[in-house]
Design an enzyme around this catalytic site. Structure first.
Site, PDB file in Angstrom:
ATOM      1  N   ASP A  34      -0.001 -22.167 -12.030  1.00 33.58           N
ATOM      2  CA  ASP A  34       0.775 -21.033 -11.520  1.00 33.58           C
ATOM      3  C   ASP A  34       1.104 -21.218 -10.036  1.00 33.58           C
ATOM      4  O   ASP A  34       1.311 -22.351  -9.588  1.00 33.58           O
ATOM      5  CB  ASP A  34      -0.017 -19.737 -11.756  1.00 33.58           C
ATOM      6  CG  ASP A  34       0.888 -18.537 -11.995  1.00 33.58           C
ATOM      7  OD1 ASP A  34       1.530 -18.104 -11.030  1.00 33.58           O
ATOM      8  OD2 ASP A  34       0.967 -18.053 -13.129  1.00 33.58           O
ATOM      9  N   HIS A  47       0.044 -14.077  -8.299  1.00 28.13           N
ATOM     10  CA  HIS A  47       0.111 -14.131  -9.762  1.00 28.13           C
ATOM     11  C   HIS A  47      -1.010 -14.982 -10.371  1.00 28.13           C
ATOM     12  O   HIS A  47      -1.716 -14.534 -11.291  1.00 28.13           O
ATOM     13  CB  HIS A  47       1.493 -14.679 -10.144  1.00 28.13           C
ATOM     14  CG  HIS A  47       1.846 -14.487 -11.568  1.00 28.13           C
ATOM     15  ND1 HIS A  47       1.900 -15.528 -12.459  1.00 28.13           N
ATOM     16  CD2 HIS A  47       2.171 -13.380 -12.254  1.00 28.13           C
ATOM     17  CE1 HIS A  47       2.269 -15.057 -13.642  1.00 28.13           C
ATOM     18  NE2 HIS A  47       2.436 -13.756 -13.549  1.00 28.13           N
ATOM     19  N   SER A  59       2.441 -12.177 -19.003  1.00 29.45           N
ATOM     20  CA  SER A  59       1.588 -12.915 -18.061  1.00 29.45           C
ATOM     21  C   SER A  59       0.140 -12.484 -18.153  1.00 29.45           C
ATOM     22  O   SER A  59      -0.767 -13.291 -17.961  1.00 29.45           O
ATOM     23  CB  SER A  59       2.037 -12.633 -16.623  1.00 29.45           C
ATOM     24  OG  SER A  59       3.012 -13.538 -16.230  1.00 29.45           O
TER      25      SER A  59
END
Lengths: 642, 104
Positions: free
Chosen positions: A46, A87, A265
């Site tokens: 990520d 994230h 996600s």
């Protein structure tokens, strides 16, 4: 009986839903039996992982980590203007946040190790993706990818040549040959009428495609449907529903903890965490075992909008929810008793050539029949993934609808119409896939039905070629049913409690390319240190030689080329003596000072004392002897002196 | 990449190609491949940035660092394409383009 002092744990409804019992991943019973992902490493591919977070640091695996954006081993996220590089840290927290540290929350597999590969914070190419998918693939067991091509309802994209090769290589050679597990999020394009079969990562047979459902078990507004979806797990829904509580970064506006993680996600890392629990109890599960166990254990539940269909093998699938909800208890218990004995088989049926291009509207159905003889060579009996590669032209791609019917009649909407996709180029060998025929017999007639649902007066679509590829196993339908019964018998938990364990082969020793690279900054530092060392050595040598020359000239050459430095009163006065003593003399400088009171070298008692000892052993006070190899001391007198 | 520099560091915003070389016969295959990659990159006017991860026989060739103009870039592209397309050891090659990927 599971209690943690992490302040946000009570709000982690996905782990233990007290408000709506049953609407969680059913993991606490697994934890109670000490199954926490121990010995398993999950890597989050990520925008980085803030591994210094209290919730991550104790479980962080630097060995499995890398930063492909900066090309160094540290995947620490870099703050950006949008405050958006949190994230990966959020995903990592969902998987492996440390419990009982009085901080934030708890991860699904809180005993596992967590690594990060930073790759989404800069220009990304096919080759970089390929590197990411195999990075430290003998250390990292599970790759969690909560990203993909744009979910804008008009993109058709996925791994390119190298990315595909890396995925394939990962399942063949990763994890000591048992195969890397790639978990991918199915996409957030629901509002754009997107479909995850236009995402090549979701379509790939090598990935575990995970969708999201909200706390009520419904498909959220953002989620996408597709025939290649394997299963779903929880995430946030609309504003009235709770999102996922997890670790967050503490850079910029971050507080180290968030209650607002959502989207597909947030679902994929939960699946990755559950797979880590499976691998703890049975480390030799292959990548296909993991897929099979998900298919066998995912649970269908009441949701009329989901349009569940049960296939010939007894598996229920929905384009919205795959084979159903992931359940940690079921997954782990099934993993415990799973024997992997299936040979993977593939059969390719090539159909159609450019010369026979047909107008889509005129040729709605193509009917290849796969016979027993066709399958004999491969040994394929029952289906897993069915892939259809299509080369078709159409002035408005989004107007096409593609349906595949397996021999049983099971229908898969492999290419859903998309109102926003006005691409004029059609499909250039795009591969759609479905898992809806899992466990069914491979034999029979397959039908591909393509419809043009556009408003154009003259249908202009042309189907140039298409190819059917069947992936499956040598299991018969009876074997599948036996396996279903075996796994269901394990659901009582008795095999988890009994200390029962099946033998596990050790795996292959597959060398990994030395991933360590020297960064430009490290290289510069090394060069500087090197230069400084060389300079200092030269200065030192010069100093010693000069002082020796002075001593030699004073002594009148009586001791040849190597006069003893402590003979020089001047050297002692200048402070160079202490430095030169260890090189040539055998006495501690302190001793020299004490014993060698006289500056006169010829009468110094130390030299003959030392040289006369044939069977010499290093006395404690002889500094030179301690530092040098013993054989050096037994060499000739000239060498002893210099 | 297993080399000392990543693609971005070697050639920021520059051109790069992924190249798959045919595997040579016999022992010392890896060394031969490495040498072949070096020579091929040089012939194409590019720099061999090393093997692409764990993919055997796959190498990344990048545009040498330094100031460039668009015309130069096009000339480099043409030269590289011509060399890579015509070389018998090249099984497959592709200029690397930026991919658009979104967090979900």
């Amino acid at each position: 009986s599971v209690h943690f002092n992490d302040p946000k744990y009570p709000q982690q409804w996905h782990l233990n839903n007290r408000r709506s019992p049953g609407r969680d991943i059913n993991v606490t019973g697994v934890w109670e039996r000490n199954v926490t992902g121990r010995g398993v490493t999950v890597v989050v591919v990520d925008d980085g992982v803030e591994h210094t977070s209290q919730d991550i640091a104790p479980n962080y695996s630097p060995e499995g980590s890398y930063d492909l954006n900066s090309n160094d081993p540290d995947p620490m996220p870099h703050p950006d203007v949008e405050n958006d590089n949190h994230h990966g840290t959020r995903c990592a927290g969902e998987i492996a946040a440390v419990p009982n540290n009085s901080f934030c929350a708890v991860g699904v597999a809180y005993g596992s190790r967590i690594a990060g590969i930073r790759v989404l914070d800069g220009p990304l190419t096919d080759s970089m993706e390929a590197v990411a998918f195999n990075k430290h693939y003998q250390i990292n067991d599970i790759y969690s990818c909560s990203w993909g091509p744009d979910d804008d309802g008009k993109t058709v994209d996925g791994p390119h040549h190298l990315g595909k090769a890396a995925l394939q290589h990962g399942v063949m050679a990763g994890r000591q040959g048992f195969g890397s597990i790639f978990v991918v999020a199915s996409g957030n394009g629901g509002q754009h009428n997107d479909n995850c079969n236009y995402d090549g990562y979701a379509n790939s047979i090598y990935t575990v495609t995970i969708g999201a459902v909200d706390e009520e078990g419904r498909m959220p507004f953002y989620a996408e449907e597709c025939a290649s979806m394997l299963a779903v797990t929880f995430s946030g829904g609309d504003k009235m529903l709770r999102s996922i509580v997890t670790t967050d970064w503490d850079l910029q506006k971050g507080t180290g903890c968030t209650e607002g993680h959502t989207g597909t996600s947030a679902a994929a890392p939960l699946a990755a965490g559950m797979i880590a629990l499976m691998l703890q109890v049975r480390p030799c599960l292959t990548w296909r075992d993991v897929q099979h166990i998900i298919v066998f254990t995912a649970t269908q539940y009441e949701d009329r909008r989901a349009d569940w269909v049960t296939n010939e093998a007894g598996f229920s699938h929905s384009h919205q929810h795959g084979f159903g909800l992931l359940n940690a208890w079921r997954l782990v218990n099934a993993a415990k008793v799973n024997r992997h004995s299936r040979v993977w088989a593939a059969y390719v049926e090539c159909l159609g050539e450019a010369a026979h291009a047909s107008t889509i509207a005129c040729c709605p159905a193509c009917l290849p029949t796969v016979s027993r003889t066709d399958l004999e060579l491969s040994g394929l009996k029952t289906l897993e993934h069915v892939a259809v590669t299509v080369f078709a032209t159409h002035p408005r791609r989004g107007s096409l609808e593609l349906k595949l019917f397996c021999p049983s009649g099971m229908m898969s909407l492999i290419g859903a119409p998309r109102s926003m996709d006005s691409d004029p180029n059609g499909f250039n060998d795009w591969t759609f896939s479905t898992v809806r025929c899992w466990g069914e017999s491979a034999r029979g007639t397959y039908r591909l039905v393509i419809r043009d649902i556009g408003d154009e007066p003259v249908p202009a679509g042309l189907l140039w070629r298409w190819q059917l590829t069947l992936f499956g196993s040598v299991w018969s339908a009876v074997d599948i049913r036996d396996r279903q019964r075996l796994l269901e018998r394990a659901m009582s938990g008795k095999y988890l409690q009994d200390g029962f364990s099946l033998p596990c082969p050790p795996g292959l020793k597959i060398p990994e390319e030395d991933g360590y690279t020297i960064t430009p900054n490290t290289l510069k530092t090394l060069v500087l240190v090197g230069c400084f060392t060389i300079f200092w050595t030269a200065y030192y040598m010069l100093e010693v030689c000069l002082s020796h020359q002075r001593v030699a000239s004073r002594a009148g050459g009586r001791h040849g080329a190597c006069p003893r430095p402590h003979c020089s009163r001047k050297a002692r006065e200048e402070g160079t003596e202490l430095e030169s003593v260890p090189l040539c003399a055998s006495k501690d400088p302190g001793e020299v000072e004490a014993e060698g009171g006289s500056p006169a070298a010829p009468s110094n008692p130390l030299v003959p004392d030392l040289l006369d000892q044939v069977h010499w052993s290093p006395p404690q006070h002889v500094k030179c002897a301690v530092d040098a190899p013993p054989q050096h001391l037994l060499q000739g007198k000239e060498q002893q002196m210099c | 990449l297993t080399g000392t520099e990543g693609p971005a560091a070697l050639s920021p915003g520059g051109l790069s190609w992924a190249v798959h070389l045919r595997s040579p016969e016999g022992e010392g295959k890896e060394e031969t491949l490495e040498q072949q990659a070096e020579a091929l990159a040089q012939a194409a006017g590019l720099v061999n940035a090393g093997r692409i991860g764990e993919l055997h026989g796959h190498y990344l060739f990048v545009q040498p660092a330094g100031p460039k103009q668009d015309q130069q870039g096009e000339a480099i592209r043409q030269q590289a394409e011509a060399v890579l397309a015509g070389h018998e050891a090249v099984h497959w090659h592709s200029e690397q383009r930026l991919l658009k990927r979104a967090k979900r």
